[in-house]
Design a protein around this motif. Structure first.
Motif, PDB file in Angstrom:
ATOM      1  N   ARG A  17       0.828  -1.217   0.000  1.00  0.00           N
ATOM      2  CA  ARG A  17       0.000   0.000   0.000  1.00  0.00           C
ATOM      3  C   ARG A  17       0.853   1.255   0.000  1.00  0.00           C
ATOM      4  NH1 ARG A  17      -3.796   1.407  -1.600  1.00  0.00           N
ATOM      5  NH2 ARG A  17      -5.241   2.154  -0.041  1.00  0.00           N
ATOM      6  N   ASP A  18       2.028   1.192   0.627  1.00  0.00           N
ATOM      7  CA  ASP A  18       2.933   2.348   0.623  1.00  0.00           C
ATOM      8  C   ASP A  18       3.351   2.741  -0.794  1.00  0.00           C
ATOM      9  OD1 ASP A  18       2.838   2.404   3.387  1.00  0.00           O
ATOM     10  OD2 ASP A  18       4.779   1.411   3.672  1.00  0.00           O
ATOM     11  N   HIS A  19       3.299   1.779  -1.712  1.00  0.00           N
ATOM     12  CA  HIS A  19       3.663   2.060  -3.108  1.00  0.00           C
ATOM     13  C   HIS A  19       2.453   2.467  -3.941  1.00  0.00           C
ATOM     14  CE1 HIS A  19       7.397   0.089  -1.912  1.00  0.00           C
ATOM     15  NE2 HIS A  19       7.941   0.667  -2.951  1.00  0.00           N
ATOM     16  N   ARG A  69       0.468   1.742 -13.598  1.00  0.00           N
ATOM     17  CA  ARG A  69       1.065   1.471 -12.289  1.00  0.00           C
ATOM     18  C   ARG A  69       1.608   0.040 -12.262  1.00  0.00           C
ATOM     19  NH1 ARG A  69      -3.569   2.794  -8.132  1.00  0.00           N
ATOM     20  NH2 ARG A  69      -4.874   2.004  -9.831  1.00  0.00           N
ATOM     21  N   THR A  70       2.415  -0.254 -11.283  1.00  0.00           N
ATOM     22  CA  THR A  70       3.001  -1.580 -11.182  1.00  0.00           C
ATOM     23  C   THR A  70       1.963  -2.579 -10.692  1.00  0.00           C
ATOM     24  OG1 THR A  70       5.165  -0.614 -10.673  1.00  0.00           O
ATOM     25  CG2 THR A  70       4.859  -2.952 -10.179  1.00  0.00           C
ATOM     26  N   GLY A  71       1.722  -3.613 -11.463  1.00  0.00           N
ATOM     27  CA  GLY A  71       0.793  -4.654 -11.049  1.00  0.00           C
ATOM     28  C   GLY A  71       1.414  -5.531  -9.974  1.00  0.00           C
ATOM     29  N   ARG A 144      12.813  -2.416  -3.046  1.00  0.00           N
ATOM     30  CA  ARG A 144      13.797  -2.690  -4.094  1.00  0.00           C
ATOM     31  C   ARG A 144      13.148  -3.445  -5.250  1.00  0.00           C
ATOM     32  NH1 ARG A 144      19.065  -3.179  -5.556  1.00  0.00           N
ATOM     33  NH2 ARG A 144      19.713  -5.181  -6.475  1.00  0.00           N
ATOM     34  N   ALA A 145      12.246  -4.361  -4.962  1.00  0.00           N
ATOM     35  CA  ALA A 145      11.561  -5.101  -6.020  1.00  0.00           C
ATOM     36  C   ALA A 145      10.723  -4.162  -6.889  1.00  0.00           C
ATOM     37  CB  ALA A 145      10.683  -6.191  -5.416  1.00  0.00           C
ATOM     38  N   VAL A 175      10.117   3.636   0.142  1.00  0.00           N
ATOM     39  CA  VAL A 175       9.795   3.711  -1.288  1.00  0.00           C
ATOM     40  C   VAL A 175      11.006   4.317  -1.993  1.00  0.00           C
ATOM     41  CG1 VAL A 175       8.285   4.685  -3.047  1.00  0.00           C
ATOM     42  CG2 VAL A 175       7.331   3.980  -0.840  1.00  0.00           C
ATOM     43  N   PHE A 176      11.561   3.603  -2.950  1.00  0.00           N
ATOM     44  CA  PHE A 176      12.722   4.093  -3.695  1.00  0.00           C
ATOM     45  C   PHE A 176      12.243   4.746  -4.996  1.00  0.00           C
ATOM     46  CE2 PHE A 176      15.004   0.279  -1.696  1.00  0.00           C
ATOM     47  CZ  PHE A 176      15.406   1.032  -0.598  1.00  0.00           C
TER      48      PHE A 176
END
Length: 542
Positions: A17-19, A69-71, A144-145, A175-176
């Protein structure tokens, strides 16, 4: 569970959720069930439960494509992960960022029957692998992923040991950011060569691939400055849909008029395209032409075709730079677009009704009818099979983000899963999936009820020739009995209804009209079973 304690499974869910991820696809098992539950109940996320683990990955891939967005998907360990091999490879070949949270068996229990070397399983797919090192590093490992998935443009698997899940840990938000600011075109010999070829061209074409979708307006500006027609690869289909100089898809899927334009051209300026053999027709369409390739990934330049000049750079910035130098040198427009007939550029030969045997419908005519009848704001998804190239040519989408193909790995049976992912990403738009009968039986039937359970607005068109069509035609061509490639499937319309949707079988023009009416009155996932004569389906345009 104590209210004042926090555990790793909670931190993993919160990290997702942070992403900014509000939807997760998955199948729960020993190693991920508590995380998935916490993601929904405490983090406010939506969880799409699937029937097969590979489906979760495919849904996440389509979600990524459609939403930008990233799935994210999650499965447990062992056979759950091996069930994802084809789906992960599909994502790698398609260069689609997504994160798979995969459980792993406890190190302390090597006799667990689901134990396997998961790093090696992931390695064969080409996906990235991120080992969760310890409970206290979990948030960093997940961050990182996500970062790797975005910058490496591929799926990344996070390996989560099951015995970590109930370990106490304090959650840390990590979050990077991905540093992806476009690079300017470098000066030098390569740029001079490219500008020289473009400036001297008399009949240039501007070609856009999937990597140039975000540069649409800048490519249009370049094409208008040159008075050059605009074309796309398959994956950038309909990028220039409403432009008068749009000539459709460049390659084996081109219209007859577009083929003539390609033959007359003397220069092709390619942005964000890898120049696959289907785009160049194994190089034949580029013969006698100067080819300039612009791609922001050096690995894509010359991978499939060797251009005359190449620039590793951002598509939009490079297009602006080319316009600048053309203006500086006072190069006049070519006038090439003035020679073209815009109406014919994207028009394929029409089909006619009544050309098939009784009990079957004419495929091309049915596609043209569906093109007019399907909702205009549809998301178009296609499975793999002999049927697909006519769909690519004749069924439109509003833009490349609304067009999803599931054949990056050449598999069939992946389309319905990706349609569900697209519907989750764009819930306010209808999704139209075209699949073959073999593809629907291989994977679609497994997840059709998932679309029903999720109450998705989905129209599934099964192009049903009761055969593996690509194999059928090869056997017929060699004078062989195609019987082993033919199947006596169940009535797929009845299957769809039994799974909670609505099915319509189409064997005649009257049936086709009934199906069109069903599109307009649908209140649940609709399946239209187009019955086709296997001896009267057009050959693949490959």
């Amino acid at each position: 569970m104590s209210e004042d304690k926090s555990y790793l499974y909670q931190s993993i869910a919160q990290s997702v959720r942070d992403h900014g991820i509000d939807t997760m696809f998955g199948l729960m098992g020993d190693a991920n069930l508590f995380m998935a539950d916490h993601y929904v109940r405490a983090c406010g996320g939506a969880f799409v439960p699937v029937a097969h683990e590979g489906s979760a990955v495919l849904m996440a891939l389509a979600y990524s494509h459609a939403s930008g967005r990233t799935g994210v998907a999650t499965v447990t360990h062992g056979p759950a992960l091996t069930n994802c091999v084809t789906a992960l490879t599909e994502g790698v070949r398609g260069r689609i960022p997504m994160v798979l949270l995969a459980g792993d068996t406890a190190v302390i229990n090597p006799e667990n029957p689901q134990n396997t070397d998961q790093r090696e399983v992931v390695k064969v797919t080409g996906a990235g692998f991120e080992q969760m090192r310890a409970p206290e590093t979990a948030a960093q490992d997940i961050a990182r992923a996500f970062h790797r998935a975005r910058v490496e443009r591929r799926p990344v698997v996070v390996n989560m040991p099951a015995d970590f899940m109930w370990r106490e840990t304090a959650h840390e938000t990590v979050v990077f950011p991905a540093f992806d600011t476009p690079a300017y075109v470098p000066e030098g010999e390569g740029l001079d060569e490219a500008i020289g070829m473009i400036a001297s061209a008399k009949r240039p074409i501007v070609l856009a691939g999937a990597g140039a979708v975000g540069a649409r307006d800048k490519l249009v500006r370049l094409a208008e400055r040159l008075e050059a027609p605009l074309a796309t690869t398959l994956k950038a289909k309909n990028l220039f849909k409403d432009h008068p100089s749009h000539m459709g898809i460049f390659g084996t899927l081109s219209t007859p008029a577009a083929y003539d334009v390609i033959a007359a051209a003397d220069c092709v300026i390619c942005f964000g395209a890898s120049l696959h053999q289907f785009t160049t027709d194994k190089g034949k369409l580029m013969a006698g032409k100067r080819v300039v390739q612009v791609n922001d990934d050096a690995a894509e330049v010359s991978r499939n075709f060797r251009p005359d000049a190449a620039l590793v750079a951002d598509a939009g910035l490079t297009a602006d730079n080319i316009v600048y130098w053309l203006d500086e040198a006072e190069i006049p427009p070519t006038g090439f677009t003035g020679e073209l007939d815009p109406e014919s550029l994207t028009r394929h030969p029409s089909g006619a009704a009544g050309t098939s045997k009784p009990g079957f419908v004419d495929y091309v005519h049915a596609l043209e009818t569906l093109e007019r009848a399907l909702p205009e704001n549809r998301v178009l998804v296609t499975d793999g099979g002999r049927f697909m190239t006519e769909v690519w040519c004749r069924i439109s989408a509003t833009d490349p983000k609304s067009f999803i193909i599931s054949t990056n790995f050449g598999s069939i049976g992946l389309g319905l899963q990706e349609a569900i992912g697209a519907a989750a990403a764009l819930p306010d738009r209808p999704v139209a999936l075209f699949t073959g009968d073999g593809g629907f039986m291989a994977g679609g039937m497994t997840e059709f009820n998932t679309a029903v359970r999720m109450k998705q607005d989905m129209i599934v068109i099964v192009c049903n020739d009761a055969a593996y069509g690509a194999e059928h035609i090869q056997m017929v061509d060699r004078g062989m009995d195609p019987g082993l490639a033919q199947f006596d499937w169940p009535d797929l319309a009845e299957v769809a209804t039994a799974l909670g949707g609505h099915g319509v079988s189409v064997r005649s023009e009257d049936d086709l009209e009934t199906a069109i009416e069903a599109i307009g009155t649908r209140d649940r996932p609709l399946l239209i079973d187009l019955r086709l004569d296997p001896d009267n389906v057009p050959r693949m345009r490959l």
